[in-house]
Motif scaffolding. Structure first.
Motif, mmCIF file in Angstrom:
data_model
loop_
_atom_site.group_PDB
_atom_site.id
_atom_site.type_symbol
_atom_site.label_atom_id
_atom_site.label_comp_id
_atom_site.label_asym_id
_atom_site.label_seq_id
_atom_site.Cartn_x
_atom_site.Cartn_y
_atom_site.Cartn_z
ATOM 1 N N CYS A 1 1.846 5.298 -20.339
ATOM 2 C CA CYS A 1 2.533 4.420 -20.885
ATOM 3 C C CYS A 1 1.869 3.201 -21.095
ATOM 4 O O CYS A 1 0.770 3.119 -20.247
ATOM 5 N N ALA A 2 2.137 2.004 -22.006
ATOM 6 C CA ALA A 2 1.638 0.887 -21.683
ATOM 7 C C ALA A 2 1.916 0.221 -20.349
ATOM 8 O O ALA A 2 2.846 0.074 -20.206
ATOM 9 N N PRO A 3 0.757 0.064 -19.369
ATOM 10 C CA PRO A 3 0.878 -0.443 -18.523
ATOM 11 C C PRO A 3 1.602 -1.951 -18.177
ATOM 12 O O PRO A 3 1.249 -2.689 -18.867
ATOM 13 N N THR A 4 2.077 -2.075 -16.890
ATOM 14 C CA THR A 4 2.456 -3.391 -16.755
ATOM 15 C C THR A 4 1.437 -4.429 -16.514
ATOM 16 O O THR A 4 0.337 -4.093 -16.158
ATOM 17 N N TYR B 1 0.890 -1.181 -0.079
ATOM 18 C CA TYR B 1 0.011 -0.069 0.358
ATOM 19 C C TYR B 1 0.868 1.447 -0.035
ATOM 20 O O TYR B 1 0.460 2.354 -0.482
ATOM 21 N N THR B 2 2.142 1.021 0.494
ATOM 22 C CA THR B 2 3.019 2.080 0.235
ATOM 23 C C THR B 2 4.186 2.242 -1.011
ATOM 24 O O THR B 2 4.172 3.117 -1.918
ATOM 25 N N VAL B 3 4.351 0.928 -1.213
ATOM 26 C CA VAL B 3 5.136 0.753 -2.256
ATOM 27 C C VAL B 3 4.498 0.856 -3.912
ATOM 28 O O VAL B 3 5.303 1.261 -4.689
ATOM 29 N N LEU B 4 3.220 0.343 -3.740
ATOM 30 C CA LEU B 4 2.647 0.441 -5.401
ATOM 31 C C LEU B 4 2.425 1.900 -5.690
ATOM 32 O O LEU B 4 2.700 2.423 -6.778
ATOM 33 N N PRO B 5 1.877 2.686 -4.813
ATOM 34 C CA PRO B 5 1.628 4.286 -5.434
ATOM 35 C C PRO B 5 2.975 4.894 -5.522
ATOM 36 O O PRO B 5 3.261 5.612 -6.637
ATOM 37 N N HIS B 6 4.130 4.557 -4.667
ATOM 38 C CA HIS B 6 5.584 4.914 -5.138
ATOM 39 C C HIS B 6 6.092 4.441 -6.758
ATOM 40 O O HIS B 6 6.567 5.601 -7.344
ATOM 41 N N MET B 7 5.661 3.376 -6.905
ATOM 42 C CA MET B 7 5.977 3.006 -8.174
ATOM 43 C C MET B 7 5.255 3.435 -9.396
ATOM 44 O O MET B 7 5.827 3.919 -10.470
ATOM 45 N N VAL B 8 4.073 3.676 -9.112
ATOM 46 C CA VAL B 8 3.068 4.380 -10.061
ATOM 47 C C VAL B 8 3.716 5.857 -10.291
ATOM 48 O O VAL B 8 3.798 6.352 -11.460
ATOM 49 N N LYS B 9 3.977 6.613 -9.403
ATOM 50 C CA LYS B 9 4.277 7.936 -9.235
ATOM 51 C C LYS B 9 5.646 8.076 -10.013
ATOM 52 O O LYS B 9 5.938 9.226 -10.646
ATOM 53 N N ASN B 10 6.741 7.086 -10.013
ATOM 54 C CA ASN B 10 8.011 7.193 -10.699
ATOM 55 C C ASN B 10 7.918 6.588 -11.975
ATOM 56 O O ASN B 10 8.859 6.242 -12.445
ATOM 57 N N SER C 1 -4.959 3.782 -11.541
ATOM 58 C CA SER C 1 -3.789 4.870 -11.313
ATOM 59 C C SER C 1 -2.784 4.629 -12.407
ATOM 60 O O SER C 1 -1.715 5.428 -12.903
ATOM 61 N N MET C 2 -2.552 3.301 -12.677
ATOM 62 C CA MET C 2 -1.220 2.999 -13.763
ATOM 63 C C MET C 2 -1.664 3.531 -15.143
ATOM 64 O O MET C 2 -0.476 3.940 -15.881
ATOM 65 N N LYS C 3 -2.971 3.587 -15.434
ATOM 66 C CA LYS C 3 -3.029 4.459 -16.939
ATOM 67 C C LYS C 3 -2.450 5.979 -16.901
ATOM 68 O O LYS C 3 -2.241 6.465 -18.031
#
Length: 311
Positions: A288-291, A238-247, A282-284
């Motif tokens: 980019c083409a999302p993972t 819940y902390t790491v995924l938003p961090h990955m999306v943001k970057n 959020s990945m959209k």
């Protein structure tokens, strides 16, 4: 008189033929020398490229705190080939998923195996071309993971485990909560919610790794054809995924596919409303083409098989 003339003519012809032979032999020798020089230059360049690639793999652990393995021995016993494929195992536990990658025959029926075949190719291909990096925060598994790593490196499989908690921060010590009963020790993480016996709960201080930093600085330079990620980090998602999306690392050109386990019991304590549906939305926004999020949660063979990794 005519005889003398004929003899002179034959002598001149012989001299001309000798000169032509010498000329063509000289050209042939020069071409051979040139080709040998080009082949030698090509060989030296290929050897230097392999050396640079091995150094790139060797440096993967340089910026991380306390790897299970010795970073200087990163590629001992490895094939002199590039990391065409990368498996990133976030929350390795006892190392079973990485064992499934390299020894799938030991785990018949495991749901993840068809995805390994699809992304990495058959077992012979991934043993030769795949590099696996695992992160585990629970110190109780470190000895076993080190044993697997050493055993696999002797076989030529490129596997490295790191004893870090996956996070959005680098080299910050965090408390890891673990079950006292080792047989039930599946929920170790930064939250104590999953630990039933609080009275006998075990605590450890473990350094973090910023997974975005690791991906950008260590995985990307390897230029792999595909990267497959498994994330099972007991609430830290819940902390790491938003961090990955943001970057913007949850892009298909960075991380090809991903298995994510969302631990609903951790949402309240992590003050998050994130779920897989909201994650995909959020990945959209990354432009980019999302993972690809792979819909599988393979927790088979939790206790592993009896076959020794070094066998």
């Amino acid at each position: 008189m005519m005889c003398v003339t004929r003899n002179n003519w034959l002598r001149y012809l012989t001299i001309i033929l000798i000169i032509l032979c010498v000329f063509f032999v000289n050209i042939y020798v020069r071409d051979n020398i040139k080709n040998e020089a080009l082949e030698k230059e090509s060989f030296l360049k290929q050897r230097q490229d392999r050396h640079d690639k091995r150094n790139s793999v060797s440096n993967v652990a340089d910026n991380l705190h306390t790897p299970v393995s010795n970073a200087g021995d990163e590629t001992k016993g490895a094939h002199e080939e590039e990391c065409r494929y990368v498996y990133l195992d976030l929350g390795s536990n006892k190392g079973v998923q990485i064992r499934k990658l390299f020894e799938p025959a030991l785990y018949p029926g495991a749901e993840i195996l068809p995805y390994f075949d699809k992304i990495f190719g058959n077992v012979e291909q991934r043993r030769k071309y795949a590099c696996a990096f695992g992160f585990e925060a629970n110190p109780r598994h470190f000895t076993r993971l080190k044993y697997i790593e050493d055993a696999y490196k002797r076989k030529g499989f490129r596997v490295t485990f790191f004893k870090n908690a996956v996070s959005n921060e680098q080299n910050k010590n965090v408390t890891i909560f673990s079950e006292t009963n080792f047989d039930l020790d599946w929920g170790a993480g930064i939250l104590d919610v999953a630990i039933h016996n609080k009275a006998n709960m075990t605590r450890y201080e473990v350094p973090t790794v910023d997974i975005v930093k690791f991906i950008n600085e260590e995985i990307k330079p390897l230029n792999p054809k595909a990267v497959f990620v498994k994330m099972d980090i007991e609430g830290s998602e819940y902390t790491v995924l938003p961090h990955m999306v943001k970057n913007k690392v949850l892009c298909k050109n960075v991380l090809t596919s991903m298995v994510v386990e969302m631990h609903g019991w951790a949402k309240e304590q992590m003050k998050s409303e994130l779920d897989l549906k909201k994650l995909k939305q959020s990945m959209k926004a990354q432009i980019c083409a999302p993972t690809e999020i792979v819909p599988v949660d393979d927790e088979s063979y939790k206790d592993d098989v009896e076959v020794d990794p070094g066998a």
